[in-house]
Design an enzyme around this catalytic site. Structure first.
Site, PDB file in Angstrom:
ATOM      1  N   ARG A 148       0.841  -1.191   0.000  1.00 37.10           N
ATOM      2  CA  ARG A 148       0.000   0.000   0.000  1.00 37.10           C
ATOM      3  C   ARG A 148       0.885   1.253   0.000  1.00 37.10           C
ATOM      4  NH1 ARG A 148      -5.044  -2.119   2.450  1.00 37.10           N
ATOM      5  NH2 ARG A 148      -5.191  -4.100   1.310  1.00 37.10           N
TER       6      ARG A 148
ATOM      7  N   GLU B  69       0.529   4.149   0.769  1.00 31.28           N
ATOM      8  CA  GLU B  69      -0.121   5.192   1.549  1.00 31.28           C
ATOM      9  C   GLU B  69       0.908   5.940   2.359  1.00 31.28           C
ATOM     10  OE1 GLU B  69      -4.064   4.417   3.740  1.00 31.28           O
ATOM     11  OE2 GLU B  69      -3.289   2.429   3.239  1.00 31.28           O
TER      12      GLU B  69
ATOM     13  N   ARG C 269      -0.352   1.944  13.071  1.00 31.43           N
ATOM     14  CA  ARG C 269      -0.866   0.689  12.547  1.00 31.43           C
ATOM     15  C   ARG C 269      -0.821   0.566  11.025  1.00 31.43           C
ATOM     16  NH1 ARG C 269      -7.402   0.580  13.406  1.00 31.43           N
ATOM     17  NH2 ARG C 269      -7.932   2.404  12.164  1.00 31.43           N
ATOM     18  N   HIS C 270      -0.121   1.472  10.371  1.00 29.78           N
ATOM     19  CA  HIS C 270       0.007   1.373   8.919  1.00 29.78           C
ATOM     20  C   HIS C 270       1.432   1.021   8.507  1.00 29.78           C
ATOM     21  CE1 HIS C 270      -3.831   3.618   8.980  1.00 29.78           C
ATOM     22  NE2 HIS C 270      -4.041   2.985   7.837  1.00 29.78           N
TER      23      HIS C 270
ATOM     24  N   GLU D 180      -9.554  -2.607  13.883  1.00 31.32           N
ATOM     25  CA  GLU D 180      -9.946  -3.472  12.778  1.00 31.32           C
ATOM     26  C   GLU D 180      -8.773  -4.370  12.369  1.00 31.32           C
ATOM     27  OE1 GLU D 180      -9.348  -2.106   8.937  1.00 31.32           O
ATOM     28  OE2 GLU D 180      -9.464  -4.273   8.656  1.00 31.32           O
TER      29      GLU D 180
ATOM     30  N   SER E 271     -11.297  -7.067   7.066  1.00 29.52           N
ATOM     31  CA  SER E 271     -12.375  -6.459   6.318  1.00 29.52           C
ATOM     32  C   SER E 271     -12.831  -7.519   5.320  1.00 29.52           C
ATOM     33  CB  SER E 271     -11.824  -5.236   5.596  1.00 29.52           C
ATOM     34  OG  SER E 271     -12.842  -4.322   5.379  1.00 29.52           O
TER      35      SER E 271
ATOM     36  N   ARG F 117      -1.080  -6.778  12.582  1.00 28.72           N
ATOM     37  CA  ARG F 117      -2.087  -6.231  13.504  1.00 28.72           C
ATOM     38  C   ARG F 117      -2.605  -7.301  14.463  1.00 28.72           C
ATOM     39  NH1 ARG F 117      -6.080  -1.957  10.390  1.00 28.72           N
ATOM     40  NH2 ARG F 117      -4.429  -0.656   9.512  1.00 28.72           N
TER      41      ARG F 117
END
Lengths: 501, 501
Positions: B273, B275, B281-282, B424, B427, B475
């Site tokens: 990712r 991002e 948590r990323h 979370e 998903s 996670r």
């Protein structure tokens, strides 16, 4: 799916008032509305493989694909397929089915998914074309759950036809690009189902064996800041405002785990090689089964653990995946895979002698070419009757800079390859765990020390002697099954010319 | 390692002719030459964890790291460490050790690896600072196998000190960047060893559970030709003369496997990712545990299988990794992880009501913010006493285009998230298996149909209803152990600012 009230209505309708014009079975077939989890019906779907004489005369529900259909007067014969199993189903005009229903069934596009209610009936003559040979299904209701388009890009029967049979009988087979372009359909064949179930088994057996031996599974990064094994053949990634690379192996990371006292580690993950090689055994992305292990005094401790792991995989496959092996063999006939216990170990100089005796001219420090690898495989098979062996003590000159030299012979190294059916599936070695020697060897190979600083620094705070190896999963699957192209054993292969699907 | 002849020589030397000038123990210690697999000595190395009173008075060989050393007159106390176990060793001037030998032992750099021969001796008073509390090792020989550099970039004792203790007592702790910059050393701590052994266990339990449920493991490509989930947050790769992308998830491929009749599949692999998120948590690269499964009539069949898989993982960890959990808890105190069987399922609207009751203002179709997720976690824990629950039926507006709408409420969808300690970790959803509806939904989201043609085409030849989900491994490890940063549970984390080691 018909609503509950619709099927009640059909049951309430007295049979006598039906006439030819009215379709007395109209509630018993049709195209279901899309399954959107509207309801949770209390219905058990029976597996096709469980349709045996034990179930004779039972009414069952089955969900399966329409593999073939053939209308014949007032009857329609369907072959319903579920993974590698199939069963004959009969829709015949009578109490349960109308003419219209038979026609509907006959016109369902192949590969559509249907829900069928039927009575399991014992047949007098075995049905040779199905896996469920002793029964057929007398259909009472049939609903299309997912409709396939009418024209399939390839026919499943063509896709499993042995090439020899295709040639002899002038019948179609499917070429590789068509298969790969339409992989979703090609993967439905009994051969593909078997290949990839067996491949899942290889991963499972690999891990099961290693976890029993006390190994720890590690996850290593694929995006790296510097090309791990020299700059050649590496893919570049745009990483925010900088460049990064895709790891050509987990080499550095598994060795770091050894330096971090995990002692025995393995990983399964993608490996990237930007090689413009268009051969039967090269992919630009493949799955590496990697092992690294600290040893006490001799790298053979590790080499033997790896060889034993391979043997446990072979044994496990032959024990647990016999059906899959036979399924693949039907399309691609092949001798069973043979191996010895303990694994045969040859030294490189012995292999050279065998090759020279067979007429090959090779220098002591030359690497094996692919044809010579294959020839050696044949010679070894003839002499030792094994499809799996270790070739130990490669010339130092043909191995990576981090390979431990043999202290007794400066031209040799403590390194090994493993072969299946004459093709390399694993390359491994004792690694240099001393930062001083590692620096010397890197300089000797002309490697920029700055680029491998992190690698060398890993060994500065005490490093145990260690060895390991990397296995190509697709190659193992291919060679165990005697297939001829690594694209047959990669679900979605990547090569210089293929990036889709 | 001293050669066999050298040690024979030392045994032959009569003790009486030794004098103070000569070092009568000089063959009994030293720096070994590099282990290059010169020989295969017939020596058993005993594991530190096996040094117990059962071995009292035995002479054993041990290979371990010098964790600490402390000289005191004619004695030197070493703590020898092997993974999470350690034992006290004593080198004392006497028959076996000379003054010079004691001095040598005292000067071995910390973290060096040594081979030690010694007698296991029962101690009268338990050694509180070691895992092996009942015995110590009386050293007769000590050889350095791999010498660490004298200055360590971080001290292991500092690296396992609880932060609160560091603050109270004014003692050093190690910050995260120092840890990550020197990961090889940081991973040697008992905490790191425990974290990553437990993480290996999560992968093992995940696969074990799914294989028992009849799932097949698949390998999906990471280099893809088009951005799978829209163009944002995707890394670009130079692929020969073209551009390619790194897969943001195995979504398309696992769904293709479902369309190809594998029915139940899972994969473990890297997910990328791009991002620019610098949060606790990323990560830009993490490990995805992915599941996809065809179902009969309702996506809850899949959701319940996934929830049960999580429960099997939690149970397995609590059964098999209690030592590791306690080890991590020493440094990072935390309540034991709680869960219910069957797993608690809440609908999104119920969660909204709970949040609103707690004073949060949120629209019916708003997504949960991170603080609201956390708050909800607290409310659920209070009300139901569980750290794990499912939130079902998300607003359609906040889910990807391929999510199946709820046929009974057009604003809802057949989708769910799963939470651990209010964050979370998964998903998932029922996916649209109908190409027509999929096209409509893609258009609604403004997605270029050309770019997802292959995806949509996968459903044209009969596709079973299916659902699935993706779990972030790091996670799960973090939240199960009650840690606070995903970098603690990624061996070599990648974020916008970190690409090394």
């Amino acid at each position: 799916m018909p609503s509950a009230s619709a099927s009640r209505k059909s049951q309430e309708k007295p049979r006598e008032i039906m006439d030819a014009a009215e379709d007395y079975a109209k509630e018993r077939y049709g195209i279901s509305s899309m399954i959107q989890s509207q309801e949770k019906p209390d219905r058990v779907l029976v597996r096709v493989r469980d349709l045996t004489i034990q179930k004779a005369d039972e009414v069952v529900w089955v969900r399966a694909r329409v593999h073939t259909s053939r209308a014949k007067g007032k009857q329609c014969f369907l072959v319903l397929r579920q993974q590698q199993f199939n069963v004959q189903a009969l829709v015949a005009v009578g109490d349960h089915a109308s003419k219209q229903m038979v026609k509907f069934a006959a016109n369902i596009n192949k590969e559509s998914i249907v829900d069928v209610e039927g009575v399991v009936r014992k047949v007098n003559q075995k049905i040779g074309s199905c896996t469920q040979q002793d029964v057929e299904l007398h259909v009472q209701k049939i609903y299309v759950i997912s409709l396939a388009e009418p024209r399939l890009p390839l026919q499943l029967d063509d896709a499993v036809r042995p090439e020899a049979e295709g040639e002899e009988e002038g019948r179609a087979t499917v070429n590789q690009d068509t298969r790969l372009d339409n992989r979703v359909i090609d993967l439905r064949t009994s051969t593909s189902q078997a290949v990839f179930r067996l491949q899942s088994g290889i991963c499972h057996l690999f891990r099961e064996t290693l976890i029993n031996k006390g190994f720890v599974e590690i996850q290593t990064p694929k995006i790296i800041s510097a090309a791990s094994e020299g700059g050649a053949n590496v893919f570049t990634v745009s990483y925010f405002k900088n460049n990064a690379y895709l790891a050509q192996s987990p080499q550095l990371y598994k060795q770091m785990c050894i330096c971090a006292d995990f002692e025995k580690v393995f990983s399964i993950g993608p490996v990237f090689r930007a090689e413009d090689s268009n051969t039967h055994r090269h992919l630009t992305e493949f799955v590496g089964l990697d092992i690294e292990m600290a040893f006490n005094y001799h790298y053979h401790e590790v080499m033997e653990e790896i060889a034993d792991t391979m043997v446990q995989i072979f044994k496990g496959l032959q024990e647990r995946f016999q059906t899959e092996i036979q399924t693949v063999n039907k399309q691609f006939p092949c001798e069973p895979f043979k191996f010895l216990e303990p694994t045969l170990r040859l030294e490189y100089c012995e292999a050279l002698a065998m090759l020279r005796e067979a007429g090959v001219e090779m220098g002591d420090e030359d690497d094996l070419s692919t044809p010579n690898e294959k020839l050696l495989g044949h010679l070894v098979k003839e002499k030792y009757d094994t499809d799996f062996y270790i070739l130990d003590k490669y010339p130092l000159a043909v191995r990576p800079f981090y390979t431990m030299p043999d202290p007794r012979n400066p031209k040799q190294s403590n390194s090994y390859d493993m072969f299946m059916r004459g093709e390399e599936i694993l390359s491994g070695a004792q690694r240099i765990h001393d930062p001083q020697l590692l620096t010397e060897r890197a300089l000797h190979h002309g490697i920029d020390l700055e680029k491998i600083k992190a690698y060398i620094d890993s060994f500065r705070f005490g490093a145990p002697p260690h060895a390991g190896g990397g296995i190509g999963l697709e190659r193992v699957t291919m060679l165990f099954l005697g297939l001829h192209n690594v694209r047959q054993t990669s679900m979605f292969p990547r090569d210089p010319k293929r990036l889709t699907p």
